[in-house]
Design an enzyme around this catalytic site. Structure first.
Site, PDB file in Angstrom:
ATOM      1  N   HIS A   1      -0.175   1.079   2.069  1.00  0.00           N
ATOM      2  CA  HIS A   1      -0.569   0.246   0.917  1.00  0.00           C
ATOM      3  C   HIS A   1      -1.885   0.741   0.317  1.00  0.00           C
ATOM      4  CE1 HIS A   1       2.122  -3.151   0.330  1.00  0.00           C
ATOM      5  NE2 HIS A   1       2.123  -3.469   1.607  1.00  0.00           N
TER       6      HIS A   1
ATOM      7  N   CYS B   1       7.578  -7.121   3.644  1.00  0.00           N
ATOM      8  CA  CYS B   1       6.308  -6.967   2.938  1.00  0.00           C
ATOM      9  C   CYS B   1       6.115  -8.182   2.054  1.00  0.00           C
ATOM     10  CB  CYS B   1       6.359  -5.688   2.091  1.00  0.00           C
ATOM     11  SG  CYS B   1       4.834  -5.383   1.184  1.00  0.00           S
ATOM     12  N   LEU B   2       4.912  -8.768   2.083  1.00  0.00           N
ATOM     13  CA  LEU B   2       4.674  -9.986   1.288  1.00  0.00           C
ATOM     14  C   LEU B   2       4.803  -9.731  -0.213  1.00  0.00           C
ATOM     15  CD1 LEU B   2       1.689 -11.568   3.277  1.00  0.00           C
ATOM     16  CD2 LEU B   2       4.094 -12.289   3.298  1.00  0.00           C
TER      17      LEU B   2
ATOM     18  N   GLN C   1      -2.506  -5.967  -2.438  1.00  0.00           N
ATOM     19  CA  GLN C   1      -1.558  -7.089  -2.535  1.00  0.00           C
ATOM     20  C   GLN C   1      -2.198  -8.365  -3.073  1.00  0.00           C
ATOM     21  OE1 GLN C   1      -0.045  -6.323   1.673  1.00  0.00           O
ATOM     22  NE2 GLN C   1       1.797  -7.016   0.607  1.00  0.00           N
TER      23      GLN C   1
ATOM     24  N   GLY D   1       0.289  -8.683   8.204  1.00  0.00           N
ATOM     25  CA  GLY D   1      -0.601  -7.679   7.629  1.00  0.00           C
ATOM     26  C   GLY D   1      -0.724  -7.905   6.131  1.00  0.00           C
TER      27      GLY D   1
ATOM     28  N   HIS E   1       2.179   0.769   7.805  1.00  0.00           N
ATOM     29  CA  HIS E   1       2.586   0.045   6.586  1.00  0.00           C
ATOM     30  C   HIS E   1       1.351  -0.315   5.746  1.00  0.00           C
ATOM     31  CE1 HIS E   1       5.342  -2.976   4.515  1.00  0.00           C
ATOM     32  NE2 HIS E   1       4.153  -3.365   4.114  1.00  0.00           N
ATOM     33  N   GLU E   2       0.315  -0.832   6.408  1.00  0.00           N
ATOM     34  CA  GLU E   2      -0.874  -1.281   5.660  1.00  0.00           C
ATOM     35  C   GLU E   2      -1.687  -0.103   5.132  1.00  0.00           C
ATOM     36  OE1 GLU E   2      -0.805  -4.245   4.736  1.00  0.00           O
ATOM     37  OE2 GLU E   2       0.695  -4.870   6.195  1.00  0.00           O
TER      38      GLU E   2
HETATM   39 NI    NI Z   1       3.369  -4.686   2.705  1.00  0.00          NI
END
Ligand code: NI
Length: 169
Positions: A138, A92-93, A50, A45, A134-135
């Site tokens: 964000h 998470c990236l 991000q 994701g 999660h997304e």
């Molecule tokens: Ni994330």
């Protein structure tokens, strides 16, 4: 084009996304770039924040590019229904090497637009439900460290500071 993924504590990560109003080629190219960026980092994701853009755009693919049917583009998404509870590990990236258990709803239903502006609804359970939550967090400027207990958050923030001081972040 692979975009640069921003890491915590870049302020854009805590900026709520602006709703998307124009569904044009520029948006579709941005979505394609987000998929390319996510696949290059082995993510499942990725949210626009991000890659430094505070807009309500996120891409999800639990198959990491192996199954085209699992490729999801969610524009202006909202969780419209949630049910149950799960407590599983997330990464998470924007937080490389940090993995922690987070409480989430077991099942959610999301309402979103696709890259052409068409509204759709979709249910997700388990991992897909976690990815949706999660997304969409964000897109609201909420990071998964703020979903952890204070104890775990502080431990992870200390770990991040240590990596930063070693030039490893
Ligand atoms: Ni994330």
């Amino acid at each position: 084009m692979i975009l640069k993924i921003v890491k915590y504590p870049d302020p854009v990560l805590q900026q709520p996304g602006e709703p998307v109003t124009e569904f044009n080629d520029e948006l579709r190219q941005f979505v394609a770039d987000m998929f390319e960026t996510m696949y290059a980092s082995q993510g499942i994701g990725l949210a626009a924040q991000q890659v430094g853009v505070a807009k309500r755009v996120t891409v999800i693919d639990l198959s990491q590019g192996k199954d085209p049917e699992q490729k999801l583009t969610l524009i202006n998404p909202e969780v419209i229904f949630r049910e149950g509870r799960q407590y599983e590990e997330e990464g998470c990236l924007s937080f490389p090497e940090i993995r922690e258990k987070v409480v989430r709803a077991f099942k959610v239903r999301v309402r979103a637009q696709d890259a052409n502006g068409n509204w759709f609804e979709m249910d997700g359970e388990e991992l897909l439900s976690r990815a949706f939550q999660h997304e969409i967090d964000h897109l609201d400027g909420i990071l998964f460290i703020f979903r952890m207990s204070a104890l775990k958050r502080n431990l992870n923030l200390r770990k991040i500071r240590k990596m930063q001081s070693e030039g490893a972040w």
